[in-house]
Design an enzyme around this catalytic site. Structure first.
Site, mmCIF file in Angstrom:
data_model
loop_
_atom_site.group_PDB
_atom_site.id
_atom_site.type_symbol
_atom_site.label_atom_id
_atom_site.label_comp_id
_atom_site.label_asym_id
_atom_site.label_seq_id
_atom_site.Cartn_x
_atom_site.Cartn_y
_atom_site.Cartn_z
ATOM 1 N N ARG A 22 0.747 -1.224 0.086
ATOM 2 C CA ARG A 22 0.021 0.221 0.081
ATOM 3 C C ARG A 22 1.061 1.328 0.004
ATOM 4 O O ARG A 22 1.795 1.492 0.895
ATOM 5 C CB ARG A 22 -0.888 -0.034 1.295
ATOM 6 C CG ARG A 22 -1.855 -0.984 1.342
ATOM 7 C CD ARG A 22 -2.737 -0.925 2.565
ATOM 8 N NE ARG A 22 -3.368 -2.218 2.782
ATOM 9 C CZ ARG A 22 -4.800 -2.437 2.290
ATOM 10 N NH1 ARG A 22 -5.562 -1.522 1.852
ATOM 11 N NH2 ARG A 22 -5.260 -3.547 2.610
ATOM 12 N N SER A 137 -23.009 -13.496 10.918
ATOM 13 C CA SER A 137 -22.373 -12.379 9.992
ATOM 14 C C SER A 137 -22.340 -12.723 8.455
ATOM 15 O O SER A 137 -21.926 -13.599 7.959
ATOM 16 C CB SER A 137 -21.002 -12.492 10.490
ATOM 17 O OG SER A 137 -20.155 -11.343 9.803
ATOM 18 N N SER A 189 -19.336 -1.644 1.264
ATOM 19 C CA SER A 189 -18.653 -0.518 0.745
ATOM 20 C C SER A 189 -17.735 -0.667 -0.591
ATOM 21 O O SER A 189 -17.473 0.043 -1.351
ATOM 22 C CB SER A 189 -17.679 -0.127 1.987
ATOM 23 O OG SER A 189 -17.042 -1.291 2.242
ATOM 24 N N HIS A 217 -21.897 3.523 4.997
ATOM 25 C CA HIS A 217 -21.895 4.588 3.592
ATOM 26 C C HIS A 217 -23.217 4.810 3.283
ATOM 27 O O HIS A 217 -23.561 5.273 2.432
ATOM 28 C CB HIS A 217 -21.349 3.386 2.691
ATOM 29 C CG HIS A 217 -20.052 3.052 2.702
ATOM 30 N ND1 HIS A 217 -19.003 4.034 2.479
ATOM 31 C CD2 HIS A 217 -19.309 1.866 3.641
ATOM 32 C CE1 HIS A 217 -17.656 3.448 2.759
ATOM 33 N NE2 HIS A 217 -17.673 2.408 3.383
ATOM 34 N N THR A 245 -21.039 6.144 10.846
ATOM 35 C CA THR A 245 -20.078 6.836 11.138
ATOM 36 C C THR A 245 -20.379 8.372 10.944
ATOM 37 O O THR A 245 -21.182 8.876 10.189
ATOM 38 C CB THR A 245 -18.826 6.436 9.982
ATOM 39 O OG1 THR A 245 -17.830 7.186 10.298
ATOM 40 C CG2 THR A 245 -19.404 6.728 8.704
ATOM 41 N N LYS A 248 -17.728 9.864 7.275
ATOM 42 C CA LYS A 248 -17.863 9.830 5.691
ATOM 43 C C LYS A 248 -18.926 11.016 5.061
ATOM 44 O O LYS A 248 -18.389 12.129 5.128
ATOM 45 C CB LYS A 248 -18.326 8.465 5.521
ATOM 46 C CG LYS A 248 -17.278 7.427 5.626
ATOM 47 C CD LYS A 248 -17.572 5.963 5.334
ATOM 48 C CE LYS A 248 -16.630 5.101 6.010
ATOM 49 N NZ LYS A 248 -15.213 5.082 5.896
ATOM 50 N N THR A 277 -10.961 4.956 26.593
ATOM 51 C CA THR A 277 -10.474 5.799 25.693
ATOM 52 C C THR A 277 -10.839 7.091 25.624
ATOM 53 O O THR A 277 -11.963 7.391 26.077
ATOM 54 C CB THR A 277 -10.610 5.025 24.108
ATOM 55 O OG1 THR A 277 -9.741 6.003 23.256
ATOM 56 C CG2 THR A 277 -12.125 5.455 23.688
ATOM 57 N N THR A 278 -10.162 8.205 25.295
ATOM 58 C CA THR A 278 -10.319 9.622 25.333
ATOM 59 C C THR A 278 -11.748 9.865 24.532
ATOM 60 O O THR A 278 -11.604 9.236 23.183
ATOM 61 C CB THR A 278 -9.255 10.274 24.941
ATOM 62 O OG1 THR A 278 -8.092 10.155 26.033
ATOM 63 C CG2 THR A 278 -9.678 12.053 25.100
ATOM 64 N N THR A 363 -8.462 -6.215 0.787
ATOM 65 C CA THR A 363 -9.627 -5.392 1.097
ATOM 66 C C THR A 363 -10.898 -6.037 0.170
ATOM 67 O O THR A 363 -12.319 -5.984 0.470
ATOM 68 C CB THR A 363 -9.614 -4.011 0.480
ATOM 69 O OG1 THR A 363 -8.481 -3.483 1.146
ATOM 70 C CG2 THR A 363 -10.657 -3.160 0.991
HETATM 71 N N1 PLP Z 1 -17.973 0.034 8.313
HETATM 72 C C1 PLP Z 1 -17.889 0.041 6.851
HETATM 73 C C2 PLP Z 1 -18.630 -0.855 6.080
HETATM 74 C C3 PLP Z 1 -16.683 0.693 6.467
HETATM 75 O O1 PLP Z 1 -16.703 0.733 4.922
HETATM 76 C C4 PLP Z 1 -16.240 1.455 7.209
HETATM 77 C C5 PLP Z 1 -14.816 2.271 6.943
HETATM 78 O O2 PLP Z 1 -14.434 2.288 5.893
HETATM 79 C C6 PLP Z 1 -16.293 1.616 8.735
HETATM 80 C C7 PLP Z 1 -17.359 0.544 9.105
HETATM 81 C C8 PLP Z 1 -15.419 2.124 9.702
HETATM 82 O O3 PLP Z 1 -15.901 3.310 9.573
HETATM 83 P P1 PLP Z 1 -14.830 4.564 10.174
HETATM 84 O O4 PLP Z 1 -14.172 5.152 8.880
HETATM 85 O O5 PLP Z 1 -15.522 5.742 10.777
HETATM 86 O O6 PLP Z 1 -13.794 4.084 11.050
#
Ligand code: PLP
Length: 405
Positions: A22, A137, A189, A217, A245, A248, A277-278, A363
């Site tokens: 990468r 899952s 994604s 997404h 999230t 994005k 965590t903070t 990926t």
């Molecule tokens: N879930 C999916 C399907 C994602 O594609 C991603 C990130 O690319 C995440 C969760 C993680 O989200 P974040 O980028 O906010 O950590």
């Protein structure tokens, strides 16, 4: 003494030889100019147009978001100063959690440092703490869900991607007394395809399972208020936990879950990824809050974005560039070879000033390497035209396969 550097270099050489080492592109985003940016490389600076960002709606530079962040910075200062448990729960955090709960029509919500952390933390907590849990899952789930499930150390069953028959079979094999959790995404994604959410909820009802839906997404992007695909399809009340999230379409950073008061309190109280965590900086929280508020009442960005996606697809069709024809907004151009994929990406950057990160294994599965194009509402028609022309040139130069126009 083991030579750790040599071991690390050998591992990196393996990645290079497989064409999946990468390389990160060093960008300088300039507020108000996105998707235009500057790329820094070897001491040189070059203008580029970004075609692979998840800031789908340009909210990272929206005036409402910037104003809220400036105000919060002056008001709160830089950081939260503690974990949520110990002095890091500010008024801004609580307000944002209320806003998110309202967005998804749930009783409560819980903020995390990122979407990754929210998936990892919540799924590992549910699997570890619920009585006799089994997590079902989807095979296409994101790495953050997979890691969370692995860490839960409960029983897990992987069902074939979006395959209702396989999910039904696996559910029927679970014990009646097991706490069943179906974990899946709304928009996947990498392929951009959409889950049959309603049918999955029917199966969950039939077998007494809870549903965990990653809308990462989709939030901000779909539904009349940006609540995601579940909102668009009128299904939010059928989902036990909606995860999203702020990094994005909302253009900031952070992750969350929205669910009942009891479930949010359960995760808040029992998960280490929330407690130890903070807390997110209030300035980030304020920016995300302004973004959600704006997108709840404004559909302009969503409409403009859809238009741009349609334009990209139709231009690619005209010149026969193969792309996955999904119902969502992600346009994966399939190259099927890691070395060619990287070559095309490098050539786009060097020759045309277009930045599209190559997506390789792990990926995506080997043989499905791709350029994942993500149009945004801040790309112009001229940007789309230039992208199509550039791809057209490169496809000819590299003798890559085309599909019938
Ligand atoms: N879930 C999916 C399907 C994602 O594609 C991603 C990130 O690319 C995440 C969760 C993680 O989200 P974040 O980028 O906010 O950590």
């Amino acid at each position: 003494m083991t030579d750790f550097d040599a071991l690390a270099s050998q591992a990196l050489d393996r990645l290079r030889s497989e064409g999946r080492y990468r390389v990160f592109i060093e960008l300088e985003r300039s507020c108000g100019q996105f998707p235009k940016a500057q790329m820094h490389r070897n001491g040189l600076v070059k203008p580029v147009t970004v075609w692979c960002s998840n800031d789908y709606l340009g909210m990272g530079q929206h005036p409402d978001v910037l104003e809220a962040m400036h105000k919060a910075l002056d008001h709160y200062g830089a950081g939260a100063g503690g974990t949520r448990n110990i002095s890091g729960t500010t008024h801004a955090h609580v307000n944002l959690e209320n806003e998110i709960a309202d967005l998804h029509d749930k009783e409560a919500a819980l903020l995390f440092s990122s979407g990754y952390v929210s998936n990892w933390t919540t799924l590992s907590c549910l699997g570890a703490e619920l009585e006799n849990a089994v997590i079902l899952s989807d095979a296409g789930n994101h790495a953050s869900m997979i890691e969370g499930i692995r860490h839960a150390r409960c029983e897990k069953l992987i069902w074939r991607h979006n395959d209702l028959d396989d999910l039904r079979t696996k559910l029927s094999e679970c014990g009646k007394d097991q706490s069943k959790i179906i974990a899946f995404e709304s928009i996947y994604s990498m392929d951009g395809d959409i889950a049959p959410i309603s049918e999955i909820c029917d199966l969950a009802d039939k077998y007494g399972a809870m549903t965990y839906l990653d809308e990462v997404h989709a939030v901000g992007m779909y539904g009349p208020r940006g609540g995601g695909i579940a909102e668009q399809e009128g299904l939010m009340d059928r989902i036990t936990i909606i995860e999203g999230t702020l990094g994005k379409a909302f253009g900031a950073m952070g992750g969350y879950i929205a669910a009942s008061t009891a479930i949010c309190d359960f995760v808040r109280s029992l998960s280490s990824g929330f407690i130890f965590t903070t807390a997110l900086p209030p300035v980030v929280v304020a920016g995300a809050h302004a973004s959600i508020k704006h997108l709840k009442v404004s559909s302009n960005e969503r409409l403009e974005h859809k238009k741009r996606v349609r334009e990209v697809r139709s231009k690619l069709d005209l010149i026969g560039i193969p792309h996955l024809n999904n119902p969502g907004h992600i346009v994966p151009v399939i190259v099927k070879d890691p070395v060619k994929c990287k070559f095309v990406s490098d050539a786009l950057l060097e020759q045309y000033g277009i930045y599209i990160q190559p997506i390789n294994y792990p990926t995506v599965p080997r043989g499905t390497e791709r350029l994942r194009i993500t149009p945004s509402c801040v790309h112009s028609e001229a940007d789309v035209e230039y992208l199509a022309q550039s791809l057209n040139d490169l496809w000819s130069q590299c003798a890559l396969a085309r599909v019938a126009a």
